[in-house]
Design an enzyme around this catalytic site. Structure first.
Site, PDB file in Angstrom:
ATOM      1  CB  VAL A  55      -0.984   0.033   1.194  1.00 35.78           C
ATOM      2  CG1 VAL A  55      -1.994  -1.106   1.093  1.00 35.78           C
ATOM      3  CG2 VAL A  55      -0.251   0.008   2.535  1.00 35.78           C
ATOM      4  CG  ASN A  81      -7.586  -3.514   7.865  1.00 35.45           C
ATOM      5  OD1 ASN A  81      -7.874  -3.203   9.015  1.00 35.45           O
ATOM      6  ND2 ASN A  81      -6.859  -4.582   7.574  1.00 35.45           N
ATOM      7  CB  SER A 133      -6.304   3.714  16.115  1.00 34.02           C
ATOM      8  OG  SER A 133      -5.993   3.358  17.453  1.00 34.02           O
ATOM      9  CE1 TYR A 146      -1.414   2.165  14.802  1.00 29.93           C
ATOM     10  CE2 TYR A 146      -2.334   3.096  16.820  1.00 29.93           C
ATOM     11  CZ  TYR A 146      -2.437   2.253  15.720  1.00 29.93           C
ATOM     12  OH  TYR A 146      -3.577   1.493  15.547  1.00 29.93           O
ATOM     13  CB  ALA A 148       1.817  11.323  13.853  1.00 33.47           C
ATOM     14  CE  LYS A 150      -3.896   3.115  12.298  1.00 34.54           C
ATOM     15  NZ  LYS A 150      -4.568   2.481  11.133  1.00 34.54           N
TER      16      LYS A 150
END
Length: 239
Positions: A55, A81, A133, A146, A148, A150
């Protein structure tokens, strides 16, 4: 058969939330393309199409979506996802770790939405669901990159929802709490126990519980829903 005839691409579908979502969508009548950089632990049902997909690659996004449209004529649903997690605090975060997190969890979502929107605008219809999240909304110590990424996904989803609402495209984000997946199972048990202890329901969630939220947002049942944050977190964000 809540997705009867719809063409859906689910990324990060080799395990956890992605696998549960791909299998649920298949049972609900969708034509499912399951993408991941890794193969699933066991073969998908024959009705699910598997594709290797990084991705973070702009070229691979164009190839994957282009192949779907060439074969099926449309793309109705994108579930963004695919993701990774890391826990380094700001002062200990190396540039290469920062860049990797942003590449997978944020840029991957951007590239996916961009390719999907280009198709869905021509159709004047479509649903995009981005997996954020609880830590895209609330914070804990550490996990700077993480948080940042999400948090960015949360607002990227709202921006796309407002930008393309007139084109019949709905964009929403889903915010899972602690979910039992191969990703979390590989973590230190004490870390998992700490997050569960902060969850009012005092348990971790199941991937299928997130998949059902994605099913609702992907389906025509949510035809009046865009720009929302769907928290599926055992009450974590209600505190």
């Amino acid at each position: 058969m809540r997705l009867q005839g719809k063409v859906a691409l689910v990324t990060g579908a080799a395990g956890g939330i992605g696998l549960a979502t791909a299998e649920l969508f298949d049972r609900e009548g969708a034509i499912v393309v399951a993408s991941d950089i890794e193969p699933p632990p066991k073969p998908y049902p024959s009705s699910i199409e598997r594709v290797h997909h990084d991705v973070t690659s702009e070229e691979q996004w164009a190839t994957v979506v282009g192949a779907i449209v060439k074969k099926h004529g449309r793309l109705d649903v994108l579930i963004n996802n695919a993701g990774i997690i890391a826990y380094e605090p700001l002062d200990k975060l190396e540039m290469k770790e920062w860049l990797q997190m942003i590449a997978v969890d944020q840029t991957g979502v951007f590239l996916g939405m961009r390719e999907a929107v280009r198709v869905m605008r021509k159709q004047q219809s479509g649903s995009i669901v981005n997996i954020s999240s609880i830590w895209g909304t609330a914070a804990v110590a550490g996990a700077h990159s993480y948080h940042a990424a999400k948090g960015a996904v949360r607002n990227m989803s709202k921006n796309a929802a407002m930008t393309y609402v007139a084109d019949g495209i709905r964009v929403n984000s889903v915010h899972p709490g602690f979910i039992h997946t191969p990703l979390t199972d590989a973590q230190e048990p004490k870390l998992n126990e700490a997050v569960i202890a902060m969850t009012p329901m005092k348990r971790g969630g199941k991937p299928l519980e997130i998949a059902y939220g994605c099913l609702y947002l992907a389906s025509d049942e949510a035809s009046y829903v865009t720009g929302i944050e769907l928290n599926i977190d055992g009450g974590y964000l209600a505190q």
